[in-house]
Design an enzyme around this catalytic site. Structure first.
Site, PDB file in Angstrom:
ATOM      1  N   CYS A  24       0.818  -1.223   0.000  1.00 35.64           N
ATOM      2  CA  CYS A  24       0.000   0.000   0.000  1.00 35.64           C
ATOM      3  C   CYS A  24       0.850   1.271   0.000  1.00 35.64           C
ATOM      4  CB  CYS A  24      -0.926   0.018   1.214  1.00 35.64           C
ATOM      5  SG  CYS A  24      -1.939  -1.453   1.288  1.00 35.64           S
ATOM      6  N   HIS A  28      -3.985   6.962   1.291  1.00 36.27           N
ATOM      7  CA  HIS A  28      -4.162   5.661   0.639  1.00 36.27           C
ATOM      8  C   HIS A  28      -5.565   5.172   0.976  1.00 36.27           C
ATOM      9  CE1 HIS A  28      -4.116   1.473  -0.145  1.00 36.27           C
ATOM     10  NE2 HIS A  28      -4.001   1.136   1.125  1.00 36.27           N
ATOM     11  N   ASN A  73      -9.907  -0.867  -2.477  1.00 35.78           N
ATOM     12  CA  ASN A  73      -8.500  -0.623  -2.132  1.00 35.78           C
ATOM     13  C   ASN A  73      -7.640  -1.168  -3.280  1.00 35.78           C
ATOM     14  OD1 ASN A  73      -5.884  -0.847  -1.154  1.00 35.78           O
ATOM     15  ND2 ASN A  73      -6.480  -1.604   0.862  1.00 35.78           N
TER      16      ASN A  73
END
Ligand code: UT7
Length: 349
Positions: A114, A276, A306
């Site tokens: 991430c 993020h 995501n």
């Protein structure tokens, strides 16, 4: 000393949209659970055969390069962040170089999940500051839909992830007080196994009950990708979601404050924070903690899920396309994820 600025930005998400309700055909889940816990309404999935992590990156990169007013031949270096590469090796950097018919430039692959895009951006920034390169293509791209456990067993992870790509051209500039002001990178490997995909890998912990010495090399080789591994679903990502959540809500504000303090700013000075897109609840928590207004934080997890390394450049690109980022704005990028790794970057647009 040259500084680096984002000269062009692009994003790509596959055409296919999958709603929460559509996931119900594979697993025991429901729209309300997903929306309440994560904010996600839908995500995009790549075309099974025609799209890969690299092809999506090419789409995003082509737009970024065009918007920078240069051509693929002007790119000096590639930094490619992904956790879902086309191949175990080689990495996607060289595949992108080949697909875009670039010169024989360096291509670096970043594996920071991430935080991958921010690590990639930071590496590119250093190369520009030293004067080594002038135009660096920084990419985050993921094709998660090919490697998820779409049974109820994997539902805590599978409903979260989506596919897509984002890219920027990071370019050298002599202009003062613009571009990347600073980047901040961190890690804590103590929790590496809390959010991970263990196999295929060379750790072989899943055979801890076996006596290794009793196997010959040929048998050990077979264990790299074994039937037992697949039967035990060890080829899918694992996540202890609550532990990740608890750490994320501490580290996000911390690394954002680190960037602000380093440059003499306060949270109220931020024009746009692009966190993020891990979970809308995490972003909302960070927003509250830093006392930011709604218009200071950009979230789009509702529509993309995501997308790990792609989430920051996709959100940044979308916000820019909507006219939410203007010249001179203070933009903060921040990420947290598997590793654990976390990072931030502060930019003057
Ligand atoms: O980008 C990388 C970094 N990742 C993150 O930042 C993720 C951080 N963590 C999270 O976002 C949250 O932990 C999740 C959204 C992943 C999960 O939310 P949670 O509130 O932590 O749920 P949980 O895993 O504790 O599960 C609660 C319940 C369980 O049922 P029981 O045991 O209470 O009966 C799960 O089995 O929810 C169940 N559950 C689901 N139910 C419906 C788990 N996934 C699902 C699902 N649909 N998809």
């Amino acid at each position: 000393m040259p500084r680096s600025k984002i000269a062009g930005i692009g994003m790509y998400v596959p055409e296919k949209v999958v709603t929460n309700n559509e996931l119900k055909q594979y697993m025991d889940t429901d729209d309300q659970w997903i929306q309440e816990r994560t904010g996600i309404q839908e995500r995009h999935y790549a075309h099974r055969t025609e799209e890969t992590t690299t092809t999506m990156a090419v789409e995003a990169a082509t737009i970024a390069i065009h918007r920078a007013g240069i051509s693929a031949g002007d790119i000096d270096f590639i930094v490619f962040a992904t956790l879902s590469p086309d191949y175990y090796f080689p990495g996607c950097g060289v595949l992108l170089q080949r697909a875009m018919k670039m010169k024989e430039i360096g291509a670096l692959d970043v594996r920071n999940q991430c935080s991958g895009f921010l690590y990639a951006l930071s590496v590119a920034d250093q190369f520009i500051k030293t004067g080594m390169y002038k135009n660096i293509l920084v990419v985050g791209s993921e094709k998660h839909s090919f490697g998820l456990d779409f049974t109820t067993r994997g539902r805590n992870i599978s409903v979260i992830f989506g596919d897509g790509a984002g890219a920027v051209v990071l370019q050298a500039t002599e202009k003062e007080n613009c571009g990347i002001l600073s980047t901040h990178l961190h890690s804590d490997g103590e929790s590496a196994e809390i959010l991970a995909m263990y196999n295929p890998g060379t750790h072989a912990n899943h055979w801890a009950d076996k006596n290794y010495a009793a196997f010959d090399e040929a048998e050990i080789g077979q264990m790299f990708m074994s039937h037992a591994m697949i039967d035990q679903a060890q080829n899918f990502p694992f996540m202890d979601g609550q532990s990740v959540f608890k750490k994320a809500v501490v580290k996000f504000p911390e690394v954002i404050m680190e960037a602000l303090i380093k440059n003499g700013y306060n949270p109220s000075d931020i024009n746009l924070l692009i966190p993020h897109q891990a979970n809308l609840r995490i972003s909302q928590f960070v927003q509250q903690k830093l006392k930011l207004r709604d218009d200071q934080v950009y979230n789009n997890i509702q529509h993309y899920g995501n997308t790990t390394a792609a989430s920051v450049p996709i959100a940044l690109c979308e916000a820019w396309q909507k006219g939410m980022i203007k010249e001179g704005d203070l933009v903060c990028l921040a990420a947290f994820g598997s590793g654990f790794t976390w990072a931030s970057a502060l930019l003057k647009w």
